[in-house]
Design a protein around this motif. Sequence first.
Motif, PDB file in Angstrom:
ATOM      1  N   UNK A  42       0.860  -1.187   0.000  1.00  0.00           N
ATOM      2  CA  UNK A  42       0.000   0.000   0.000  1.00  0.00           C
ATOM      3  C   UNK A  42       0.896   1.238   0.000  1.00  0.00           C
ATOM      4  N   UNK A  43       0.282   2.452  -0.002  1.00  0.00           N
ATOM      5  CA  UNK A  43       1.038   3.690  -0.040  1.00  0.00           C
ATOM      6  C   UNK A  43       0.466   4.710   0.943  1.00  0.00           C
ATOM      7  N   UNK A  44       1.325   5.572   1.440  1.00  0.00           N
ATOM      8  CA  UNK A  44       0.873   6.701   2.246  1.00  0.00           C
ATOM      9  C   UNK A  44       0.387   7.808   1.319  1.00  0.00           C
ATOM     10  N   UNK A  45      -0.141   8.870   1.902  1.00  0.00           N
ATOM     11  CA  UNK A  45      -0.712   9.954   1.110  1.00  0.00           C
ATOM     12  C   UNK A  45       0.318  10.610   0.195  1.00  0.00           C
ATOM     13  N   UNK A  46       1.579  10.590   0.593  1.00  0.00           N
ATOM     14  CA  UNK A  46       2.635  11.200  -0.218  1.00  0.00           C
ATOM     15  C   UNK A  46       3.094  10.302  -1.363  1.00  0.00           C
ATOM     16  N   UNK A  47       2.488   9.124  -1.480  1.00  0.00           N
ATOM     17  CA  UNK A  47       2.860   8.204  -2.548  1.00  0.00           C
ATOM     18  C   UNK A  47       3.973   7.246  -2.197  1.00  0.00           C
ATOM     19  N   UNK A  48       4.472   7.298  -0.967  1.00  0.00           N
ATOM     20  CA  UNK A  48       5.545   6.396  -0.551  1.00  0.00           C
ATOM     21  C   UNK A  48       4.976   5.023  -0.200  1.00  0.00           C
ATOM     22  N   UNK A  49       5.599   4.004  -0.736  1.00  0.00           N
ATOM     23  CA  UNK A  49       5.094   2.641  -0.547  1.00  0.00           C
ATOM     24  C   UNK A  49       5.464   2.098   0.832  1.00  0.00           C
ATOM     25  N   UNK A  50       4.598   1.240   1.353  1.00  0.00           N
ATOM     26  CA  UNK A  50       4.921   0.450   2.534  1.00  0.00           C
ATOM     27  C   UNK A  50       4.306  -0.932   2.369  1.00  0.00           C
ATOM     28  N   UNK A  51       4.743  -1.848   3.191  1.00  0.00           N
ATOM     29  CA  UNK A  51       4.264  -3.224   3.092  1.00  0.00           C
ATOM     30  C   UNK A  51       3.816  -3.694   4.468  1.00  0.00           C
ATOM     31  N   UNK A  75      -1.148 -15.373  10.119  1.00  0.00           N
ATOM     32  CA  UNK A  75      -2.451 -15.881  10.550  1.00  0.00           C
ATOM     33  C   UNK A  75      -2.337 -17.283  11.109  1.00  0.00           C
ATOM     34  N   UNK A  76      -3.216 -17.603  12.060  1.00  0.00           N
ATOM     35  CA  UNK A  76      -3.487 -18.986  12.439  1.00  0.00           C
ATOM     36  C   UNK A  76      -4.700 -19.411  11.609  1.00  0.00           C
ATOM     37  N   UNK A  77      -4.505 -20.328  10.664  1.00  0.00           N
ATOM     38  CA  UNK A  77      -5.570 -20.644   9.712  1.00  0.00           C
ATOM     39  C   UNK A  77      -6.767 -21.331  10.360  1.00  0.00           C
ATOM     40  N   UNK A  78      -6.558 -22.040  11.458  1.00  0.00           N
ATOM     41  CA  UNK A  78      -7.683 -22.754  12.086  1.00  0.00           C
ATOM     42  C   UNK A  78      -8.611 -21.791  12.806  1.00  0.00           C
ATOM     43  N   UNK A  79      -8.054 -20.920  13.649  1.00  0.00           N
ATOM     44  CA  UNK A  79      -8.877 -19.984  14.423  1.00  0.00           C
ATOM     45  C   UNK A  79      -9.201 -18.719  13.647  1.00  0.00           C
ATOM     46  N   UNK A  80      -8.506 -18.480  12.526  1.00  0.00           N
ATOM     47  CA  UNK A  80      -8.621 -17.263  11.715  1.00  0.00           C
ATOM     48  C   UNK A  80      -8.045 -16.034  12.433  1.00  0.00           C
ATOM     49  N   UNK A  81      -7.371 -16.246  13.551  1.00  0.00           N
ATOM     50  CA  UNK A  81      -6.815 -15.114  14.292  1.00  0.00           C
ATOM     51  C   UNK A  81      -5.622 -14.533  13.536  1.00  0.00           C
ATOM     52  N   UNK A  82      -5.572 -13.223  13.458  1.00  0.00           N
ATOM     53  CA  UNK A  82      -4.396 -12.556  12.913  1.00  0.00           C
ATOM     54  C   UNK A  82      -3.379 -12.402  14.040  1.00  0.00           C
ATOM     55  N   UNK A  83      -2.311 -13.153  13.972  1.00  0.00           N
ATOM     56  CA  UNK A  83      -1.340 -13.196  15.060  1.00  0.00           C
ATOM     57  C   UNK A  83      -0.482 -11.939  15.112  1.00  0.00           C
ATOM     58  N   UNK A  84      -0.198 -11.360  13.957  1.00  0.00           N
ATOM     59  CA  UNK A  84       0.630 -10.153  13.925  1.00  0.00           C
ATOM     60  C   UNK A  84       0.540  -9.518  12.549  1.00  0.00           C
ATOM     61  N   UNK A  85       0.703  -8.189  12.530  1.00  0.00           N
ATOM     62  CA  UNK A  85       0.894  -7.448  11.284  1.00  0.00           C
ATOM     63  C   UNK A  85       2.064  -6.500  11.498  1.00  0.00           C
ATOM     64  N   UNK A  86       3.119  -6.691  10.729  1.00  0.00           N
ATOM     65  CA  UNK A  86       4.251  -5.771  10.778  1.00  0.00           C
ATOM     66  C   UNK A  86       4.159  -4.826   9.590  1.00  0.00           C
ATOM     67  N   UNK A  87       4.306  -3.530   9.858  1.00  0.00           N
ATOM     68  CA  UNK A  87       4.164  -2.501   8.834  1.00  0.00           C
ATOM     69  C   UNK A  87       5.486  -1.745   8.727  1.00  0.00           C
ATOM     70  N   UNK A  88       6.133  -1.840   7.563  1.00  0.00           N
ATOM     71  CA  UNK A  88       7.407  -1.153   7.344  1.00  0.00           C
ATOM     72  C   UNK A  88       7.529  -0.782   5.870  1.00  0.00           C
ATOM     73  N   UNK A  89       8.485   0.100   5.594  1.00  0.00           N
ATOM     74  CA  UNK A  89       8.745   0.458   4.203  1.00  0.00           C
ATOM     75  C   UNK A  89       9.268  -0.742   3.426  1.00  0.00           C
ATOM     76  N   UNK A  90      10.163  -1.501   4.046  1.00  0.00           N
ATOM     77  CA  UNK A  90      10.728  -2.683   3.400  1.00  0.00           C
ATOM     78  C   UNK A  90      10.678  -3.850   4.373  1.00  0.00           C
ATOM     79  N   UNK A  91      10.331  -5.000   3.856  1.00  0.00           N
ATOM     80  CA  UNK A  91      10.277  -6.208   4.669  1.00  0.00           C
ATOM     81  C   UNK A  91      11.051  -7.306   3.934  1.00  0.00           C
TER      82      UNK A  91
END
Length: 232
Positions: free
Chosen positions: A79-88, A93-109
């Motif tokens: 995705x991108x911020x308002x200035x057009x800079x990309x981030x990822x 996920x735990x597929x059985x419970x559907x729980x999202x265990x974590x989301x890491x948000x950075x410019x580069x991963x």
Amino acid sequence: MIELTRQYGRYGYRRVAALLRDAGWLVNDKRVERLWRREGLKVPMKQPSKGRLWLNDSSGVRLRPEYGNHVWSYDFVHHRTDQGKAFRTLNILDEYSRECLAIRVKRKLNSTEVNGALTDLYILRGIPVYTRSDNGPEFIAGAVRDWITAVGAKTAYIEPGSPWENGYRESFNARLRDELLNDEIFYSLREAQILIEKWRKHYNTKRPHSALGYRKPAPQTIVPMEPRPIMH
């Protein structure tokens, strides 16, 4: 009901009905549907059915989770911020419970970030039997594959061009984009990190999930504190 649709504009009447019942309203889906249509509220379009991958002998090759910590999966969303800079975002996920265990948000991963995120979760929750990912260059890096194997987990890769092998992850990514990314303007990376983490907690603890009978993947348990005696 109208207030909930204003707050969660992409929810359908069944999910709103589940939220109403959680709030103490004695309503069923049919009544909410009648009111929903009477008020002219939007019903989200039904998602098309996804195919599945089969072998020549008609046996399925899709690895299905059977219990919690059986199969985890991870993926990137761009995705991108308002200035057009990309981030990822790195979504785990735990597929059985559907729980999202974590989301890491950075410019580069990269593989180091994947290893670090999985390390934190393995320590907190234990090691899953399988860790599933795309069979792409950023996922088959030796550092990630060898590290997952070294800690005792098995890797499960998705065949190229076969996203239906992991409908859980595809569905989650679609919900993240539909309910948050497409509706928010992120003016900075820090703002994106805060709002995405807030959405993740809502997804786990408040959002009714149709595949779970409109229950939450990880509902909060609130234990009331015992009142302290007044000392004279």
